[in-house]
Scaffold this active site. Structure first.
Site, PDB file in Angstrom:
ATOM      1  N   ARG A  39      -1.907  50.368  -0.764  1.00  0.00           N
ATOM      2  CA  ARG A  39      -1.441  50.300  -2.157  1.00  0.00           C
ATOM      3  C   ARG A  39      -1.885  51.524  -2.955  1.00  0.00           C
ATOM      4  NH1 ARG A  39      -1.930  43.890  -3.980  1.00  0.00           N
ATOM      5  NH2 ARG A  39       0.102  43.279  -3.121  1.00  0.00           N
ATOM      6  N   LYS A 200       4.547  27.147   6.327  1.00  0.00           N
ATOM      7  CA  LYS A 200       5.046  25.942   5.660  1.00  0.00           C
ATOM      8  C   LYS A 200       6.386  26.120   4.977  1.00  0.00           C
ATOM      9  CE  LYS A 200       0.594  23.925   4.545  1.00  0.00           C
ATOM     10  NZ  LYS A 200      -0.311  23.655   3.442  1.00  0.00           N
ATOM     11  N   GLY A 357       2.226  40.103   2.636  1.00  0.00           N
ATOM     12  CA  GLY A 357       1.000  40.596   3.263  1.00  0.00           C
ATOM     13  C   GLY A 357       0.898  40.298   4.750  1.00  0.00           C
TER      14      GLY A 357
END
Ligand code: 3PG
Ligand code: MG
Length: 401
Positions: A39, A200, A357
């Site tokens: 980043r 999920k 991520g």
């Protein structure tokens, strides 16, 4: 090319001006050291360009979630050296992002110099987008540049408030993210394929619901595929799955049929008694998961199927690994499909955009992240964008244009 909806640095006269640049330096750290500088490296071009144009560059960021308290472990001070390295200039530091420390440090800046202010979230007013806090921040600058796409889903003072208060433009990274995302979901070359994995369904219900209305093919992997399989009456043994979401999964499949979106689920699976390094695993047909075993990756026939579906597409957007990729060999499905996507990208047959991520970590481990057309720096913001939501930080830049 449609009209750009937001201003960029090109439209700013920055020489001699104090430019507040919101970046996302929320980087992973361990023992006070940055463990992944991506980043920092990705915002450096914006900071260098502004400095080279004679701006007084004031850098704003958050780190972690200190919840309005001054938490020493979440200080931005350890980021000064990596930032200097990435920008190739000296970077000054102020112990606070508002008040006398910040004011004095900004006053001391000369054109071409860079200053990093302390963590914005040490003040609770930042997350509350409090007007008095926006006043204090805006008093430090003449112009505002937002280069923090990965934080654009937060309606915070430094993200939304400042864009409403000062002349505002997108930084180079924000610009690149928005252009890449527009090519992927805004105005894509078709067929358009989405690969969605991860543990999920519950965290990605909105995302899946939005995608089936937009993409031509939806490839589902990861733990969330189990919930879909189960919803179709397939036994998934001891696998992670969300039984109560069977109805939601079936609704997504029905919406896909109505929208002519082809949903591709695993046809074979890799099963093991538990998720552990070195555990004995084997491949089984999707309909033959043993009652005492769990699904930990997609199998080779699934990978071949996914690859052939992908090969027919012109655009790919990918979020979420296909298996429990942190533990080998359950990374095999993700790695194989990532290699295929990289190969199609290199052959100029595919425009590939990836974000999140975990996903980026998986592709980096496979050594192919840099072979995708675009790798987003965003996690949560990327998901919200895939959900079709308006990101407050982006909306504010568009309003300001
Ligand atoms: C991120 O890392 O996803 C962004 O920096 C946003 O952080 P947050 O989820 O703490 O707002
Ligand atoms: Mg987050």
């Amino acid at each position: 090319m449609p009209e750009p909806k937001f201003k960029t640095i090109d439209s700013l006269a920055v020489s001699g001006q104090r430019v507040l640049v919101r970046v996302d330096l929320n980087v992973p750290m361990s023992d006070g050291k940055v463990t992944d500088a991506s980043r920092i490296e990705r915002v450096a071009p914006t900071l260098s360009e502004l400095a080279a144009k004679g701006a007084k560059v004031v850098v704003l960021s958050h780190l972690g979630r200190p919840q309005g308290r001054k938490v020493p472990e979440m200080s931005l001070k350890p980021l000064v050296a990596p930032l200097e390295k990435a920008v190739g200039r000296k970077v000054a530091f102020a112990q606070d992002c508002i008040g006398p420390a910040a004011e004095n440090a900004v006053r001391a800046l000369k054109p071409g110099e860079v200053l990093l202010l302390e963590n914005l979230r040490f003040h609770k007013e930042e997350e509350k987008n409090e007007s008095s806090f926006v006043d204090k921040l805006s008093a430090l600058g003449d112009i505002y540049v937002n280069d923090a796409f990965s934080a654009a889903h937060r309606a915070h003072a430094s993200i939304e408030g400042l864009a409403n208060r000062l002349p505002a433009a997108a930084g180079r990274l924000m610009q690149a993210e928005l252009e890449a995302l527009d090519k992927a979901l805004g105005d894509p070359r078709r067929p358009l394929c989405a690969v969605v994995g991860g543990a999920k369904v519950s965290t990605k219900l909105d995302l899946l619901g939005n995608l089936v209305g937009m993409v031509d093919k939806l490839i589902i992997g990861g733990g969330m595929a189990n919930t879909f399989l189960q919803a179709e009456g397939i036994d998934v043994g001891t696998s992670l799955s969300e039984k109560d979401l069977g109805g939601a999964a079936r609704a997504i499949l029905a919406k896909a049929v109505a929208a002519k979106c082809k949903v591709v689920l695993p046809v074979d699976i890799v099963v093991a008694p538990e998720l552990k390094a070195g555990v004995a695993s084997r491949v089984a047909d999707v309909k033959a998961c043993p009652a005492d075993q769990m699904i930990l990756d997609v199998g080779p026939r699934s990978v071949a199927l996914y690859e052939s579906e992908l090969a027919e597409c012109a655009t790919l957007v990918w979020n979420g690994p296909l298996g429990a990729f942190e533990i080998k060999p359950f990374d095999a499905g993700t790695v194989a499909l990532a290699r295929k996507a990289a190969e199609l990208t290199a052959e100029k047959k595919l425009l590939s955009v990836v974000g999140g991520g975990d996903t980026v970590a998986a592709l980096e481990a496979a050594g192919v992240a840099d072979k995708f057309s675009y790798v987003s720096t965003a996690g949560g913001a990327f998901l919200e964008w895939m959900e079709g939501r308006t990101l407050p930080g982006v909306a504010a830049l568009i309003r300001a244009a």
